[in-house]
Structure formats: C-alpha cells, structure tokens
Enzyme design. Structure first.
Site, PDB file in Angstrom:
ATOM      1  N   SER A 246       0.683  -1.393  -0.200  1.00 49.48           N
ATOM      2  CA  SER A 246      -0.066   0.063  -0.045  1.00 49.48           C
ATOM      3  C   SER A 246       0.929   1.439   0.049  1.00 49.48           C
ATOM      4  O   SER A 246       1.917   1.179   0.791  1.00 49.48           O
ATOM      5  CB  SER A 246      -0.728  -0.458   1.270  1.00 49.48           C
ATOM      6  OG  SER A 246      -0.905   1.359   2.099  1.00 49.48           O
ATOM      7  N   LYS A 247       0.414   2.168  -1.180  1.00 53.59           N
ATOM      8  CA  LYS A 247       1.310   3.738  -0.861  1.00 53.59           C
ATOM      9  C   LYS A 247       1.382   4.298   0.594  1.00 53.59           C
ATOM     10  O   LYS A 247       2.324   4.667   0.685  1.00 53.59           O
ATOM     11  CB  LYS A 247       0.345   4.155  -1.573  1.00 53.59           C
ATOM     12  CG  LYS A 247      -0.879   4.734  -1.530  1.00 53.59           C
ATOM     13  CD  LYS A 247      -0.622   5.797  -2.956  1.00 53.59           C
ATOM     14  CE  LYS A 247      -2.230   5.999  -2.609  1.00 53.59           C
ATOM     15  NZ  LYS A 247      -3.289   6.237  -4.471  1.00 53.59           N
ATOM     16  N   ARG A 248       0.240   3.616   1.271  1.00 54.12           N
ATOM     17  CA  ARG A 248       0.497   4.220   2.683  1.00 54.12           C
ATOM     18  C   ARG A 248       1.718   3.536   3.527  1.00 54.12           C
ATOM     19  O   ARG A 248       2.116   4.668   4.340  1.00 54.12           O
ATOM     20  CB  ARG A 248      -0.857   4.132   3.983  1.00 54.12           C
ATOM     21  CG  ARG A 248      -2.084   4.930   3.618  1.00 54.12           C
ATOM     22  CD  ARG A 248      -3.341   4.500   3.998  1.00 54.12           C
ATOM     23  NE  ARG A 248      -3.747   3.454   3.610  1.00 54.12           N
ATOM     24  CZ  ARG A 248      -4.650   3.041   2.399  1.00 54.12           C
ATOM     25  NH1 ARG A 248      -4.841   4.253   1.882  1.00 54.12           N
ATOM     26  NH2 ARG A 248      -4.739   2.198   2.413  1.00 54.12           N
ATOM     27  N   LYS A 249       1.909   2.915   3.206  1.00 52.99           N
ATOM     28  CA  LYS A 249       3.065   2.317   3.610  1.00 52.99           C
ATOM     29  C   LYS A 249       4.206   2.767   3.058  1.00 52.99           C
ATOM     30  O   LYS A 249       5.383   2.235   4.228  1.00 52.99           O
ATOM     31  CB  LYS A 249       3.114   1.177   4.348  1.00 52.99           C
ATOM     32  CG  LYS A 249       1.818   0.736   4.980  1.00 52.99           C
ATOM     33  CD  LYS A 249       2.027  -0.436   6.054  1.00 52.99           C
ATOM     34  CE  LYS A 249       0.965  -1.359   5.611  1.00 52.99           C
ATOM     35  NZ  LYS A 249       0.809  -2.911   5.570  1.00 52.99           N
ATOM     36  N   GLN A 250       4.405   2.311   2.504  1.00 55.56           N
ATOM     37  CA  GLN A 250       6.194   2.344   0.730  1.00 55.56           C
ATOM     38  C   GLN A 250       5.764   3.429   0.127  1.00 55.56           C
ATOM     39  O   GLN A 250       4.715   3.214  -0.801  1.00 55.56           O
ATOM     40  CB  GLN A 250       6.628   1.163   1.030  1.00 55.56           C
ATOM     41  CG  GLN A 250       5.566   0.552   0.377  1.00 55.56           C
ATOM     42  CD  GLN A 250       6.469  -0.954   0.357  1.00 55.56           C
ATOM     43  OE1 GLN A 250       6.170  -2.176   1.269  1.00 55.56           O
ATOM     44  NE2 GLN A 250       7.122  -1.146  -0.570  1.00 55.56           N
TER      45      GLN A 250
END
Ligand code: GLU
Length: 500
Positions: A246-250
């Site tokens: 997910s783009k929230r994490k990386q």
C-alpha cells in the site's frame, strides 16, 4: 473467429501507476507478444469523481518507459458512453436488467437498516418489483434512474479462472449491480465487458479483487451472447510484513522508483518474478526473454512478496552490466538533477588537457559517476557520492580524515608534495600515464603504493573511501587534481604545525 491472442491493460486514471498495476501490464504484454498477438491499452475513466488530472499521461509514460508499447490507439472509455448505454438498454430489453428509480436518501436508509440487522450492505431489490404502471409513471415524470442487472437470486453460479479452476458462488451473495448510472456513465462491470468483447480480448489479466464479481461479468457476457475470455486473476502482492502492498506504507508508484534511479530492466525482471517463475533457478529475464518464456501455466495463485532488497539486487546487476555508452545516457538525467549548475549552457568547460581536452563539465561528471556504479543500488545515490568531487567550493579536510593507522603525517606530506610536483605539468594526461606515474613515484621513494594513493584519495575526495584514486585524478582533470593536492598539503601542514 481469429485465434490470435489479444490482451489489454485497463487502468483507472486515479493516480500514478503503481508497481502492482505495472505487473498486470507486463504479464498481459508478454502473454500477447509470446503468441504474436495484440496488447491494447484502455483507460477506464468512467468513474470521473475518482479520476485525477494527469494520471492517464503518467500511466502512458510509465508503460513507455518500460517498453510496454501497446498496439493501436489508446481507448478512453469516456469517449464511448453511447456504446455502453446501447448495451445496457439491450440487457434491459432482454429482461436481464431493470431501471431503478430509488433516490440516494432511500438507498442510504436501506444501507443503514441492513447494517443494523447485521446484513450485507446492498440493494434490497425494490425497483425490481415495480409494477409496470409505477414504472411508466416514473418514466413519464422523467425521474432519473440507473440500470441494474436482474441477477438470479437462487442457486449457485460456476465461473472459471485460469489459475483457480472452477469457482462456485451462491447467487444470493450478489446484489443487483448497477451497470449504467443516472448520468449516463457505465460502471466498470458493464464497460469492461463491452470493451473486451468488442476488442476481441481473449485473455483478461487483472487483480484478484475482481474474482468476487466474476459471476456478474459472466452474466453480462452471456446476456449479450458473447464468448467468455480466459480470466486470469493475478496473485496478490504483499509487503515485507505480509500486509497488502500500500502506498500508505511505502513507495509503490512506478514513478517513485524511476525517480530513485531504478532501471527499467531491473523493474521488469523484479515484477516478472512477483507471481511467475520459469523454473526454480533462473532469475534473470530481459523483456525479450520474458516474451519467449512466459506462460500462464507458471503464474502462481499464492501471494507474492514485494521485497525492495530483491529489486535492489536486480538493479545493481543491471547497472553494472550496462554497456558504457548506455550507462552514461542513464546517468545523465540523475546528474543533471543533482548538479544542475554543471548542465547550464554557460558553465565553462573544464580546462583543456590532452586526452580530456574535450571534456565538458557534464562529461566529467558522467566519467566520475561511472567509477561509482559498482557501489550503487540506484542512481539517486550518486548525489551523495559525487557531492564533494563535483563541488566548486574550496576543499575542506577534517582532521579525522588524515587519521589512518597506515599513514604518517610526515610521509603523507612528502607524498603530497611529490605528487604536486609530478602531476603539475604531467604530459600526456592519459589514464595509463597518470596511473603509471603515480606507481613509479611510490617505487622511486621506496613507498608502498598505498602511501601515494591514500593521501591522493583524501586530497581529491576528502574521504578515505573511493574507487581508484588514480582514476579519479584522471577524470577530475589535471588542474583540479593539482589544486586539491595543494589544498590538502596546506591543510595537513597546518595541522602538523598546530600539533607540534
Ligand atoms: N480499471 C480496473 C482497475 O484498474 C481494471 C480491471 C481490469 O483489468 O479489468 O482495477
């Protein structure tokens, strides 16, 4: 019917293309090309509230960067609204869909009621049972409506996925999906089926999140009398902690990896192995090799792990394998970004000097950068490696940089002095001559080569670690090398004085 394999990549332009999307595009592309078939690109831009400006162009350029060239024109679904409306009405006339006049407020109430009862959210089928009199009245009043599918409510449906075989769903689990919205825009369910059928797509490769609505797509296909393509729902991609990527994490956008200086060859090789393998030992694949070797039979059902370390490994491998001319072309944009002043047209060329007479400031930067390639994971690391080398400010030497158990101040001073005398005026300034002269100098004074090369390294880079210092001197150029040696000598001498 032609037996040509036709695939497509059908992203929604809701942001940057991310690595998972690029994997879908890659698999679709290599499958088509393996069979000498067609690979189409379709932008699914009918959910206009989620569409983002510039996203389509970003998707196109990410695909082109990787060399995944699509056939024919790009299809934009928003250009084809009349087409989807025609097929929605065809399903209506066949009794496989119905008009739904429910207001947003009513739908919200139904949702709340379902939630309170612990039921699945979803439509309650109210308009499915409208009397023809009510229906006619609504139409006469020009009440807005959506078109919903009239899905069976009982029994099971069986659908096929190329990786998982036959999958069975109870119809009850599926609500009457909307296929055409009140504003005339189709939903994904209708639009992709229509486009895939009209483009004669034979294999649909897409994310596994679509498995649960496969019966809906199958229902539309059958309703319109179209053959079903082969559906291949690709395995999930998980992050290193086992969660969904997910783009929230990386960083997951292709652009982010491109900006960091990952090579397309590495990205392709890495993505190819996220859910596909050729055998249990071959790990290196170029795009051409993938085209030769790819088959759906070797795509895995189980989730694949997105490991940046693996990507780094591939990137390093491809970086050091690039032919010199190609390498320079790849280095240039990163150097231009990090050291833009060198790339200004009014930046003076480096001092003319024999073999490197034609060396411009940019070429010098590229030459020096090429020495560091074997140390890089990605190209954006060049900036920190080259910051001191390409600096036009006077050199600063920390006292600590001269501390080395094999160096002694007096000998280092002698060595620096001897190098200044040697290199100032050395002719010709060729790689071989610079290297050989430095070694000869060591021999002449009965010094170890280290006694010459380490002070040289410190003088040129203000650090004890670097690639070959003779090569750095050569590429840095005669004038700059001598200038730095003099500055280093002065700094070391000052230090000696203050210590004594
Ligand atoms: N627009 C859909 C998505 O981005 C496409 C799915 C498909 O390939 O059919 O997920």
């Amino acid at each position: 019917m032609s037996d040509q394999v036709v695939t497509r990549f059908a992203p929604s332009p809701t942001g940057d293309l991310h690595m998972g999307g690029l994997r879908t595009a890659l698999f679709s592309y290599v499958l088509a090309k393996h069979h000498h078939g067609k690979f189409y690109l379709r932008i699914e831009d009918t959910d206009y509230k989620r569409c983002q400006e510039g996203s389509s162009d970003a998707i196109l350029s990410a695909l082109q960067w990787c060399g995944l060239q699509w056939d024919g024109e790009v299809i934009y679904q928003s250009d084809r609204l009349a087409l989807y409306s025609r097929y929605a009405h065809m399903l209506l006339s066949k009794g496989l869909a119905y008009r739904c006049f429910c207001s947003e407020e009513r739908l919200e109430e139904v949702r709340k009621k379902h939630m309170a009862q612990g039921l699945r959210r979803g439509y309650d089928g109210h308009c499915r049972h409208l009397s023809s009199k009510d229906m006619a009245a609504h139409i006469k009043q020009l009440k807005p409506y959506v078109i919903r599918l009239k899905l069976p409510k009982q029994g099971d449906v069986h659908v096929e996925d190329a990786l998982r075989g036959t999958i069975q769903f109870p119809w009850q689990q599926l609500e009457d999906f909307i296929i055409l919205k009140a504003d005339g825009f189709p939903t994904y369910h209708l639009a992709h089926v229509v486009d895939d059928a009209l483009c004669k797509v034979t294999h649909v490769l897409r994310g596994s999140e679509w498995i649960s609505t496969l019966p809906v797509h199958d229902f539309i296909l059958q309703g319109l009398g179209w053959p079903s393509p082969v559906y291949v729902h690709l395995p999930l991609i998980l992050d290193s902690e086992g969660g969904k990527l997910s783009k929230r994490k990386q960083a997951v956008s292709v652009q982010a990896f491109q900006d960091q200086g990952y090579l397309k060859e590495a990205v392709i090789n890495f993505l190819a192995l996220l859910g596909w393998s050729y055998d249990d030992k071959t790990t290196l694949f170029s795009l051409d090799e993938l085209i030769k070797q790819f088959s759906i039979g070797r795509v895995s059902k189980s989730a694949a792990e997105f490991s940046v370390e693996k990507l780094d490994y591939f990137n390093h491998h491809y970086l050091v394998s690039l032919p010199p001319v190609e390498l320079r072309q790849r280095l240039a944009p990163f150097l231009k970004k990090a050291f833009s002043h060198l790339y200004r047209s009014d930046h003076p060329a480096c001092a003319p000097e024999s073999m490197l007479a034609q060396q411009t400031a940019q070429q010098r930067a590229e030459n020096l950068a090429s020495l560091y390639v074997s140390r890089l994971k990605h190209l954006s690391e060049l900036e920190s490696y080259l910051a001191v080398l390409l600096s036009e400010e006077p050199m600063v030497y920390e006292a600590a940089v001269w501390q080395h158990k094999k160096l002694n101040h007096a000998t280092s001073l002698m060595s620096l002095e001897a190098m200044i005398a040697l290199l100032d005026g050395l002719q010709p300034w060729t790689q071989e001559h610079v290297e050989a002269s430095l070694k000869e100098l060591a021999l002449k004074h009965d010094w170890k080569v280290f006694t010459v090369m380490m002070p040289l390294r410190i003088a040129l880079t203000a650090s004890q670690q670097s690639p070959s210092s003779a090569l750095i001197a050569y590429y840095l150029g005669q004038e700059e090398s001598v200038k730095r040696l003099k500055a280093a000598y002065a700094s070391l001498q000052a230090q000696n004085l203050s210590e004594s």
